[in-house]
Scaffold this motif. Structure first.
Motif, PDB file in Angstrom:
ATOM      1  N   VAL A  46     -70.264   6.218  -0.779  1.00 55.91           N
ATOM      2  CA  VAL A  46     -68.880   6.489  -1.174  1.00 55.91           C
ATOM      3  C   VAL A  46     -68.441   7.687  -0.351  1.00 55.91           C
ATOM      4  CG1 VAL A  46     -67.302   6.959  -3.070  1.00 55.91           C
ATOM      5  CG2 VAL A  46     -69.379   5.619  -3.483  1.00 55.91           C
ATOM      6  N   ALA A  47     -67.872   7.404   0.802  1.00 57.61           N
ATOM      7  CA  ALA A  47     -67.578   8.457   1.778  1.00 57.61           C
ATOM      8  C   ALA A  47     -66.572   9.468   1.226  1.00 57.61           C
ATOM      9  CB  ALA A  47     -67.066   7.832   3.068  1.00 57.61           C
ATOM     10  N   THR A  48     -65.608   8.997   0.468  1.00 57.93           N
ATOM     11  CA  THR A  48     -64.577   9.896  -0.053  1.00 57.93           C
ATOM     12  C   THR A  48     -65.161  10.910  -1.033  1.00 57.93           C
ATOM     13  OG1 THR A  48     -64.039   8.244  -1.713  1.00 57.93           O
ATOM     14  CG2 THR A  48     -62.673   8.282   0.272  1.00 57.93           C
ATOM     15  N   GLU A  49     -66.260  10.549  -1.692  1.00 54.64           N
ATOM     16  CA  GLU A  49     -66.904  11.460  -2.633  1.00 54.64           C
ATOM     17  C   GLU A  49     -68.165  12.088  -2.041  1.00 54.64           C
ATOM     18  OE1 GLU A  49     -67.246   9.961  -6.605  1.00 54.64           O
ATOM     19  OE2 GLU A  49     -65.337   8.887  -6.479  1.00 54.64           O
ATOM     20  N   ARG A  50     -68.467  11.775  -0.804  1.00 57.57           N
ATOM     21  CA  ARG A  50     -69.525  12.435  -0.038  1.00 57.57           C
ATOM     22  C   ARG A  50     -70.909  12.252  -0.643  1.00 57.57           C
ATOM     23  NH1 ARG A  50     -66.205  17.950   1.632  1.00 57.57           N
ATOM     24  NH2 ARG A  50     -64.507  16.841   2.687  1.00 57.57           N
ATOM     25  N   TYR A  51     -71.238  11.013  -0.946  1.00 59.84           N
ATOM     26  CA  TYR A  51     -72.599  10.737  -1.375  1.00 59.84           C
ATOM     27  C   TYR A  51     -72.988   9.312  -1.018  1.00 59.84           C
ATOM     28  CZ  TYR A  51     -71.014   8.061  -5.471  1.00 59.84           C
ATOM     29  OH  TYR A  51     -70.440   7.130  -6.297  1.00 59.84           O
TER      30      TYR A  51
END
Lengths: 108, 114
Positions: free
Chosen positions: A64-69
């Motif tokens: 989940v790139a937008t949440e950086r994980y």
């Protein structure tokens, strides 16, 4: 540089159990890979997954790139899954940053 | 045959000696990298190269030098080895554009400096 944190640092499983490994990163990335380092030290590519979900047999990964994980799922673990799992990220492709890994031991 | 090879696989050397680690690849990739791994840690980038004429320092380049002899060959030198350079060294390659391509690693060279 980009900070990469992996959790848990160590994991011991009974053969057949499932597990989830996590990779958190501190900045936007265009490139994210998961590797397995086997007991002989060899680095094996598992997934190239800058976003979305992929599956390969008993392994799957979600980023989940937008949440950086990113998460790596191992189902029905086998003793051959033992080793260290690394997450590596990059934004530019010049510098790649690795986490310190999750050491997995699967007990028969 | 392996796509990325490293020689030697193991090396023991003494403090102050010059040593060269070599990497060759048959993947046809332009980009090559040298990393070191210390026990219990992830990999850290030493140098990277995008082509024969383009070589760049990574996070921990002090005490190391590199040479890109051809697209397929990238060597790492320790001019005067010291004990804290004892580590596992990896070579890697990637295609263009590297920010959206997988890295592929060689088998590693285990270096011990006594």
């Amino acid at each position: 540089g980009i900070q990469v944190e992996q959790s848990p640092p160590d994991l011991i499983l009974q053969e057949g159990a499932n597990s989830t490994l996590r990779c958190n990163f501190s900045d936007s990335v265009n490139n994210l890979q998961w590797f397995h380092q086997n007991p002989w030290g060899q680095l094996i590519n598992l997934f190239y997954i800058p976003s979305g979900t992929k599956q390969n047999g008993r392994l799957s990964a979600t980023t989940v790139a937008t949440e950086r994980y990113s998460l790596l799922y191992i189902s029905s673990s086998q003793t051959t899954d033992s080793g260290v799992y690394f997450c590596a990220v990059s934004y530019t492709g010049n510098q790649f940053y690795f986490g310190t890994g999750t050491s997995l031991t699967v007990i028969p | 045959d392996a796509d990325v090879t490293q020689t030697p696989r193991n090396r023991i050397t003494k403090t102050g000696k010059r040593i060269m680690l070599e990497c060759s690849q048959t993947k046809g990739h332009d980009r090559m990298y040298w990393y070191r791994q210390d026990p219990g840690l992830g990999l850290r980038l030493i140098y990277y190269s995008f082509d024969v004429k383009d070589i760049n320092k990574g996070e921990i380049s002090d005490g190391y030098s590199v040479s890109r002899q051809a697209q397929a060959k990238f060597s790492l030198s320790l001019e005067s080895a010291i004990p804290n350079q004892t580590a596992l060294y990896f070579c890697a390659t990637s295609a263009y554009p590297a920010d959206r391509a997988e890295q592929y690693f060689g088998p590693g060279t285990r270096l011990t400096v006594t």
